[in-house]
Write an enzyme that holds these catalytic residues in place. Structure first.
Site, PDB file in Angstrom:
ATOM      1  N   HIS A  14       0.830  -1.211   0.000  1.00 48.76           N
ATOM      2  CA  HIS A  14       0.000   0.000   0.000  1.00 48.76           C
ATOM      3  C   HIS A  14       0.868   1.266   0.000  1.00 48.76           C
ATOM      4  O   HIS A  14       2.039   1.244   0.410  1.00 48.76           O
ATOM      5  CB  HIS A  14      -0.915   0.007   1.228  1.00 48.76           C
ATOM      6  CG  HIS A  14      -0.174   0.015   2.532  1.00 48.76           C
ATOM      7  ND1 HIS A  14       0.382   1.155   3.068  1.00 48.76           N
ATOM      8  CD2 HIS A  14       0.119  -0.985   3.387  1.00 48.76           C
ATOM      9  CE1 HIS A  14       0.980   0.866   4.202  1.00 48.76           C
ATOM     10  NE2 HIS A  14       0.838  -0.432   4.430  1.00 48.76           N
ATOM     11  N   GLU A  87      -2.076  -6.930   7.489  1.00 46.34           N
ATOM     12  CA  GLU A  87      -0.786  -6.865   8.184  1.00 46.34           C
ATOM     13  C   GLU A  87      -0.838  -7.758   9.422  1.00 46.34           C
ATOM     14  O   GLU A  87      -1.918  -8.122   9.902  1.00 46.34           O
ATOM     15  CB  GLU A  87      -0.510  -5.399   8.578  1.00 46.34           C
ATOM     16  CG  GLU A  87       0.815  -5.134   9.262  1.00 46.34           C
ATOM     17  CD  GLU A  87       2.015  -5.555   8.434  1.00 46.34           C
ATOM     18  OE1 GLU A  87       2.334  -6.772   8.442  1.00 46.34           O
ATOM     19  OE2 GLU A  87       2.647  -4.693   7.800  1.00 46.34           O
TER      20      GLU A  87
END
Length: 217
Positions: A14, A87
């Protein structure tokens, strides 16, 4: 029918968030892109506009899904969301600066820095995962998408930790070895899956993030 065409994966981290910029640990906390991250997502989408992908998938955290949406808008592909691509969950470390973690949780921080892959994290808003639990989750997700789409080209937008896991899986690195490779925001990292085996093609491409260079005028 046996498919000899390798499955191609562009694994993308990202774009930048305000917390990335100040080294504040995010984990499962849902922090969106900052202005620089939005610029990176647009630049990434523009650079990949000429490439054909069959499948676009992203973590469900907004910093990844916002980055992926820029790609989807440019390519017209639908965006699939997969929470397994999140994550690592860092439990009580989440929301803290690295310096604050070291001060508040000295033992757990030392174990983390020493790469204790089964080290437990202090509880917080979310329940932490060991690195081994996280590695299994992230690799299962990526291998799963590859297995479901043999011979196709996938764009997967995830997080630094997920990229680290897939890099380790491709190179057969022990989970205990230090992370001596860079994991860059909005980088494109390419892999193929051939006969069920993951191979690294290229790592850490961020050429698209440089401001456009004008020819000599």
């Amino acid at each position: 029918m046996h498919n000899d065409t390798p499955t191609r994966i562009a694994l993308i981290r990202h774009g930048e968030t305000a917390w990335n910029a100040e080294r504040r640990l995010q984990g499962h906390l849902d922090i969106g892109l900052n202005a620089e991250g939005r610029r990176q997502a647009r630049a990434l989408a523009a650079s990949l506009a000429g490439e054909r992908f069959d499948v676009l998938v992203s973590s469900d955290l907004s910093r990844a899904s916002q980055t992926a949406k820029a790609l989807g808008d440019a390519s017209g592909l639908p965006l699939y969301i997969d929470g397994r691509l999140r994550e690592r969950c860092y439990g009580g470390f989440e929301g803290l600066l690295y310096a604050e973690i070291a001060e508040r949780f000295p033992q757990a921080f030392a174990a983390w820095q020493a790469r204790d892959v089964d080290g437990q994290l202090p509880p917080g808003q979310n329940k932490g995962e060991t690195f081994r639990q996280f590695y299994d989750r992230a690799t299962d997700a990526v291998f799963g998408w590859a297995a479901d789409n043999p011979g196709k080209s996938l764009a997967i937008v995830a997080h630094g930790g997920v990229l680290e896991c897939i890099y380790r899986a491709a190179l057969g690195l022990s989970l205990e070895t230090p992370r001596d490779f860079k994991v860059l925001n909005a980088s494109v990292n390419r892999f193929v899956v051939r006969d069920g085996k993951l191979e690294l093609v290229s790592w850490g491409d961020v050429a698209h993030l440089q401001p456009a260079v004008l020819d000599d005028i």
